[in-house]
Write an enzyme that holds these catalytic residues in place. Structure first.
Site, PDB file in Angstrom:
ATOM      1  N   HIS A  34      42.566  38.182  45.308  1.00 18.02           N
ATOM      2  CA  HIS A  34      41.698  38.529  44.181  1.00 18.02           C
ATOM      3  C   HIS A  34      40.744  39.655  44.539  1.00 18.02           C
ATOM      4  O   HIS A  34      40.526  39.957  45.701  1.00 18.02           O
ATOM      5  CB  HIS A  34      40.910  37.310  43.674  1.00 18.02           C
ATOM      6  CG  HIS A  34      39.916  36.739  44.643  1.00 18.02           C
ATOM      7  ND1 HIS A  34      40.230  35.717  45.514  1.00 18.02           N
ATOM      8  CD2 HIS A  34      38.620  37.053  44.895  1.00 18.02           C
ATOM      9  CE1 HIS A  34      39.169  35.411  46.232  1.00 18.02           C
ATOM     10  NE2 HIS A  34      38.175  36.218  45.891  1.00 18.02           N
TER      11      HIS A  34
ATOM     12  N   GLU B 109      37.273  39.352  52.316  1.00 20.44           N
ATOM     13  CA  GLU B 109      37.417  37.907  52.472  1.00 20.44           C
ATOM     14  C   GLU B 109      38.865  37.653  52.870  1.00 20.44           C
ATOM     15  O   GLU B 109      39.780  38.272  52.310  1.00 20.44           O
ATOM     16  CB  GLU B 109      37.106  37.207  51.155  1.00 20.44           C
ATOM     17  CG  GLU B 109      37.285  35.695  51.204  1.00 20.44           C
ATOM     18  CD  GLU B 109      37.041  35.014  49.849  1.00 20.44           C
ATOM     19  OE1 GLU B 109      36.822  33.798  49.853  1.00 20.44           O
ATOM     20  OE2 GLU B 109      37.099  35.703  48.807  1.00 20.44           O
TER      21      GLU B 109
ATOM     22  N   HIS C  39      33.770  42.145  46.567  1.00 22.49           N
ATOM     23  CA  HIS C  39      34.666  42.018  47.725  1.00 22.49           C
ATOM     24  C   HIS C  39      36.115  41.938  47.275  1.00 22.49           C
ATOM     25  O   HIS C  39      36.397  41.759  46.089  1.00 22.49           O
ATOM     26  CB  HIS C  39      34.300  40.808  48.598  1.00 22.49           C
ATOM     27  CG  HIS C  39      34.539  39.473  47.953  1.00 22.49           C
ATOM     28  ND1 HIS C  39      33.583  38.802  47.244  1.00 22.49           N
ATOM     29  CD2 HIS C  39      35.634  38.666  47.928  1.00 22.49           C
ATOM     30  CE1 HIS C  39      34.064  37.648  46.809  1.00 22.49           C
ATOM     31  NE2 HIS C  39      35.316  37.541  47.199  1.00 22.49           N
TER      32      HIS C  39
END
Length: 134
Positions: free
Chosen positions: A7, A130, A79
């Site tokens: 994502h 991440e 992010h």
């Protein structure tokens, strides 16, 4: 080691309102809002055919994204998240290559119920990264 893009996260004042825009404009499936107190955010996901957009909203004034949203009142990309097959092995490889893991270096459970870690943006061309165990 690096898997697919899981994502892209956009930090906003109101995650449900922001996700609704994507639902209407792109026909994306929108999840319910989920508070993640351990991460200090509320998340809402817009699911697209090839990835997801995560809208993150500060959960209180002490949220780690509160200042980001204050500096970017209209929202902004916060992010990107990539999947890795084994998060501890990925962490150890990344550290050996000179990457800095944020926090204490131990994975926390993320929005998908899987272990996650964040990597310092200065080590990845200015992007907060991440990694999530797939």
């Amino acid at each position: 080691m690096l898997g697919r893009l899981n994502h892209v996260a956009i930090a906003v004042k109101d995650a449900e309102k922001a996700a609704e825009i994507y639902g209407k404009a792109f026909g994306a499936e929108i999840s319910g809002a989920v508070p993640l107190p351990e991460h200090g955010v509320i998340t809402v996901f817009a699911t697209l055919p090839n990835t997801k957009i995560e809208f993150i909203q500060p959960l209180g004034d002490d949220s780690p994204i509160a200042k980001f949203v204050e500096r970017n009142p209209d929202g902004g990309i916060h992010h990107i998240c990539y999947e890795v097959p084994e998060i501890i092995a990925a962490r150890d490889t990344l550290i050996a290559e000179g990457a800095r893991v944020l926090g204490d270096g131990n994975p926390k459970i993320g929005a998908h119920g899987k272990p996650v870690l964040f990597l310092h943006p200065k080590d990845f061309s200015g992007a907060l990264v991440e990694i999530e165990q797939s």
